[in-house]
Scaffold this motif. Sequence first.
Motif, PDB file in Angstrom:
ATOM      1  N   ALA A  86     -34.374 -29.590  15.443  1.00  0.00           N
ATOM      2  CA  ALA A  86     -33.180 -28.873  15.887  1.00  0.00           C
ATOM      3  C   ALA A  86     -32.377 -29.720  16.865  1.00  0.00           C
ATOM      4  O   ALA A  86     -32.905 -30.626  17.525  1.00  0.00           O
ATOM      5  N   ASP A  87     -31.094 -29.439  16.948  1.00  0.00           N
ATOM      6  CA  ASP A  87     -30.203 -30.214  17.810  1.00  0.00           C
ATOM      7  C   ASP A  87     -30.688 -30.172  19.260  1.00  0.00           C
ATOM      8  O   ASP A  87     -30.987 -29.089  19.790  1.00  0.00           O
ATOM      9  N   PRO A  88     -30.762 -31.320  19.950  1.00  0.00           N
ATOM     10  CA  PRO A  88     -31.319 -31.347  21.307  1.00  0.00           C
ATOM     11  C   PRO A  88     -30.322 -31.033  22.410  1.00  0.00           C
ATOM     12  O   PRO A  88     -30.706 -30.942  23.579  1.00  0.00           O
ATOM     13  N   PHE A  89     -29.033 -30.860  22.085  1.00  0.00           N
ATOM     14  CA  PHE A  89     -28.022 -30.652  23.123  1.00  0.00           C
ATOM     15  C   PHE A  89     -27.649 -29.184  23.315  1.00  0.00           C
ATOM     16  O   PHE A  89     -27.140 -28.808  24.363  1.00  0.00           O
ATOM     17  N   VAL A  90     -27.873 -28.360  22.307  1.00  0.00           N
ATOM     18  CA  VAL A  90     -27.374 -26.986  22.333  1.00  0.00           C
ATOM     19  C   VAL A  90     -28.030 -26.168  23.440  1.00  0.00           C
ATOM     20  O   VAL A  90     -27.342 -25.508  24.247  1.00  0.00           O
ATOM     21  N   VAL A  91     -29.363 -26.182  23.514  1.00  0.00           N
ATOM     22  CA  VAL A  91     -30.070 -25.372  24.517  1.00  0.00           C
ATOM     23  C   VAL A  91     -29.778 -25.837  25.943  1.00  0.00           C
ATOM     24  O   VAL A  91     -29.500 -25.005  26.817  1.00  0.00           O
ATOM     25  N   PRO A  92     -29.813 -27.142  26.255  1.00  0.00           N
ATOM     26  CA  PRO A  92     -29.499 -27.552  27.634  1.00  0.00           C
ATOM     27  C   PRO A  92     -28.090 -27.167  28.073  1.00  0.00           C
ATOM     28  O   PRO A  92     -27.891 -26.746  29.217  1.00  0.00           O
ATOM     29  N   ILE A  93     -27.103 -27.288  27.173  1.00  0.00           N
ATOM     30  CA  ILE A  93     -25.732 -26.921  27.549  1.00  0.00           C
ATOM     31  C   ILE A  93     -25.636 -25.429  27.807  1.00  0.00           C
ATOM     32  O   ILE A  93     -25.041 -24.991  28.807  1.00  0.00           O
ATOM     33  N   ALA A  94     -26.217 -24.616  26.918  1.00  0.00           N
ATOM     34  CA  ALA A  94     -26.190 -23.169  27.117  1.00  0.00           C
ATOM     35  C   ALA A  94     -26.922 -22.780  28.395  1.00  0.00           C
ATOM     36  O   ALA A  94     -26.485 -21.876  29.136  1.00  0.00           O
ATOM     37  N   THR A  95     -28.029 -23.449  28.694  1.00  0.00           N
ATOM     38  CA  THR A  95     -28.786 -23.175  29.924  1.00  0.00           C
ATOM     39  C   THR A  95     -27.966 -23.500  31.160  1.00  0.00           C
ATOM     40  O   THR A  95     -27.926 -22.727  32.127  1.00  0.00           O
ATOM     41  N   LEU A  96     -27.297 -24.644  31.142  1.00  0.00           N
ATOM     42  CA  LEU A  96     -26.501 -25.062  32.295  1.00  0.00           C
ATOM     43  C   LEU A  96     -25.326 -24.112  32.528  1.00  0.00           C
ATOM     44  O   LEU A  96     -25.066 -23.696  33.665  1.00  0.00           O
ATOM     45  N   LEU A  97     -24.632 -23.732  31.468  1.00  0.00           N
ATOM     46  CA  LEU A  97     -23.503 -22.815  31.618  1.00  0.00           C
ATOM     47  C   LEU A  97     -23.965 -21.445  32.115  1.00  0.00           C
ATOM     48  O   LEU A  97     -23.326 -20.847  32.992  1.00  0.00           O
ATOM     49  N   THR A  98     -25.081 -20.970  31.572  1.00  0.00           N
ATOM     50  CA  THR A  98     -25.602 -19.673  32.012  1.00  0.00           C
ATOM     51  C   THR A  98     -26.001 -19.717  33.483  1.00  0.00           C
ATOM     52  O   THR A  98     -25.714 -18.780  34.244  1.00  0.00           O
ATOM     53  N   GLY A  99     -26.657 -20.780  33.892  1.00  0.00           N
ATOM     54  CA  GLY A  99     -27.079 -20.902  35.286  1.00  0.00           C
ATOM     55  C   GLY A  99     -25.909 -21.005  36.249  1.00  0.00           C
ATOM     56  O   GLY A  99     -25.928 -20.383  37.330  1.00  0.00           O
ATOM     57  N   ILE A 100     -24.891 -21.770  35.891  1.00  0.00           N
ATOM     58  CA  ILE A 100     -23.711 -21.885  36.755  1.00  0.00           C
ATOM     59  C   ILE A 100     -23.021 -20.530  36.882  1.00  0.00           C
ATOM     60  O   ILE A 100     -22.564 -20.143  37.964  1.00  0.00           O
ATOM     61  N   GLY A 101     -22.945 -19.816  35.766  1.00  0.00           N
ATOM     62  CA  GLY A 101     -22.342 -18.488  35.818  1.00  0.00           C
ATOM     63  C   GLY A 101     -23.111 -17.545  36.721  1.00  0.00           C
ATOM     64  O   GLY A 101     -22.517 -16.802  37.516  1.00  0.00           O
ATOM     65  N   ILE A 102     -24.442 -17.556  36.629  1.00  0.00           N
ATOM     66  CA  ILE A 102     -25.263 -16.687  37.481  1.00  0.00           C
ATOM     67  C   ILE A 102     -25.084 -17.050  38.951  1.00  0.00           C
ATOM     68  O   ILE A 102     -25.003 -16.173  39.827  1.00  0.00           O
ATOM     69  N   ALA A 103     -25.007 -18.346  39.244  1.00  0.00           N
ATOM     70  CA  ALA A 103     -24.822 -18.772  40.636  1.00  0.00           C
ATOM     71  C   ALA A 103     -23.503 -18.249  41.204  1.00  0.00           C
ATOM     72  O   ALA A 103     -23.450 -17.763  42.345  1.00  0.00           O
ATOM     73  N   THR A 426     -15.673 -15.123  29.085  1.00  0.00           N
ATOM     74  CA  THR A 426     -15.906 -16.558  28.951  1.00  0.00           C
ATOM     75  C   THR A 426     -17.368 -16.770  28.566  1.00  0.00           C
ATOM     76  O   THR A 426     -18.262 -16.355  29.313  1.00  0.00           O
ATOM     77  N   PRO A 427     -17.644 -17.391  27.418  1.00  0.00           N
ATOM     78  CA  PRO A 427     -19.022 -17.484  26.916  1.00  0.00           C
ATOM     79  C   PRO A 427     -19.988 -18.083  27.929  1.00  0.00           C
ATOM     80  O   PRO A 427     -19.678 -19.097  28.568  1.00  0.00           O
ATOM     81  N   PHE A 428     -21.142 -17.439  28.080  1.00  0.00           N
ATOM     82  CA  PHE A 428     -22.263 -17.858  28.927  1.00  0.00           C
ATOM     83  C   PHE A 428     -21.980 -17.698  30.420  1.00  0.00           C
ATOM     84  O   PHE A 428     -22.907 -17.455  31.196  1.00  0.00           O
ATOM     85  N   LEU A 429     -20.739 -17.816  30.856  1.00  0.00           N
ATOM     86  CA  LEU A 429     -20.431 -17.816  32.282  1.00  0.00           C
ATOM     87  C   LEU A 429     -20.230 -16.418  32.846  1.00  0.00           C
ATOM     88  O   LEU A 429     -20.791 -16.073  33.886  1.00  0.00           O
ATOM     89  N   ALA A 430     -19.407 -15.616  32.181  1.00  0.00           N
ATOM     90  CA  ALA A 430     -18.956 -14.349  32.750  1.00  0.00           C
ATOM     91  C   ALA A 430     -20.059 -13.304  32.757  1.00  0.00           C
ATOM     92  O   ALA A 430     -20.959 -13.314  31.914  1.00  0.00           O
ATOM     93  N   ALA A 431     -19.950 -12.383  33.718  1.00  0.00           N
ATOM     94  CA  ALA A 431     -20.882 -11.259  33.775  1.00  0.00           C
ATOM     95  C   ALA A 431     -20.648 -10.352  32.576  1.00  0.00           C
ATOM     96  O   ALA A 431     -19.534  -9.935  32.310  1.00  0.00           O
ATOM     97  N   GLY A 432     -21.705 -10.045  31.869  1.00  0.00           N
ATOM     98  CA  GLY A 432     -21.600  -9.197  30.685  1.00  0.00           C
ATOM     99  C   GLY A 432     -22.790  -9.424  29.778  1.00  0.00           C
ATOM    100  O   GLY A 432     -22.947 -10.514  29.211  1.00  0.00           O
TER     101      GLY A 432
END
Length: 462
Positions: A86-103, A426-432
């Motif tokens: 599986a593609d190695p970039f998809v999960v890290p990018i989604a993780t980083l965006l989700t974490g920044i949004g939560i912060a 906003t995908p991954f970032l916004a509350a929802g």
Amino acid sequence: MTVAPEQVSTDTAVIRALRRIRVPQTQRNRELALLIFAIAINASAVALVQLGAAGVIDPKFLIYCGGLTSLVVALHIVLRLVARDADPFVVPIATLLTGIGIAMIYRIDIAEGLHGWEAFSTRQLAWAGIALVGAVLIVVLLRNYRVLFRYTYVSGFVGIMLLVLPFIPGIGTDANADVWVSFGIFSFQPGELAKIALAIFFAGYLVRTRESLTSVGTRFLGLTWPRARELGPLLVIWLVSLGIIVLQRDLGTGLLIFGMFVAMLYVATGKTSWVVIGVILAAAGAFLASRVLPYVGGRFANWLDAFNPEVIDRNGGSYQLVQGIFGLAQGGLMGTGLGQGRPYITPLAQSDYILPSLGEELGLVGVFAILCLYMVFTSRGIRIGLAGQDDFGKLLATGLSFTIALQVFIMVGGVTRLIPLTGLTTPFLAAGGSSLVANWLIVALLLRISDAVRSRPRVVIG
């Protein structure tokens, strides 16, 4: 030459042992390195928010974030076992965006004094956990994504049913747009899941009807225009999108579904004329809606005359938009620093206006980095689609990736006054929670498709 039986037995044992040796998981090792980097950034962001906004580090919230990190690691382990290519970039990018949004959501909660389950960040963490569990289940259970092709029309029916759920008496909610359903303390936005079901339907439908849609048409202005009878599917989806805008008062979802279908139609046929027709229909629909529907007309007025004091002060005016723009301006190039700005003075700073909130504290550099993450995520998804060995996988991966890109464009364009603001997240970032779950399910589908695309016969000896 005669070979001794014991020699044959020894050679056979060696061959069998070599066959059990797996090729090094290069993709997964790369993913692990990127995940460690993303997790370190997320932890640093939460710590900086606590120091900047509260002056102390709260280990309790960091432990909650650690639990979420363990789910990300679990997804990585599952990929090593069942989807090694599986593609190695998809999960890290989604993780980083989700974490920044939560912060950032957590930073706004601190400013507003929200704690426990009342805090948006706590609920976002819970929804992120549900989203990651859902992604793991998709990766484990959906071994062959092509099975979804069998359920083309079922997916279309499910997508339509999800869109009409808010109209069912007793579960619909009273909001600015009829897009939410509620079951006691639990509520969600079914349109977010509907876009995945409709993407599956569009992919399967276009595979079945591509030959008729690509038939020779009329050559005009350097483009091959389709015949009138082939415009039916596009007109139907256009009317459905207008119906969503009119009945649900949801301009964003209508544009998103129509744009997704036009993009997938272009990939399926290769005809630029479909894109031109789609743009014309979208512009005509938006103009018609702005003239007929008061709430759409109000959004256009807020966009065109945002800084007019009369528009700012009126009910439903442009106050929110102007505050977001001033917040971006306050951030400048490098930002005020996490926890040091005042993003909370913008209404809905944790959801609709999460990007201006980040722009104020991370600056233009931070916003550019976030947009680059989205760009890489989308390009990887489109690359997965273009490398697909079957038309269904190609259309599905491309459609899902374009959906993320279009949603980002609609929201970023709206909060920066490039286009009228619509009611999306906003995908991954916004509350929802609904959006977060849907986007992580998209991640899981892209992982499954990319694993099938990249999988090759293992190198063995013998």
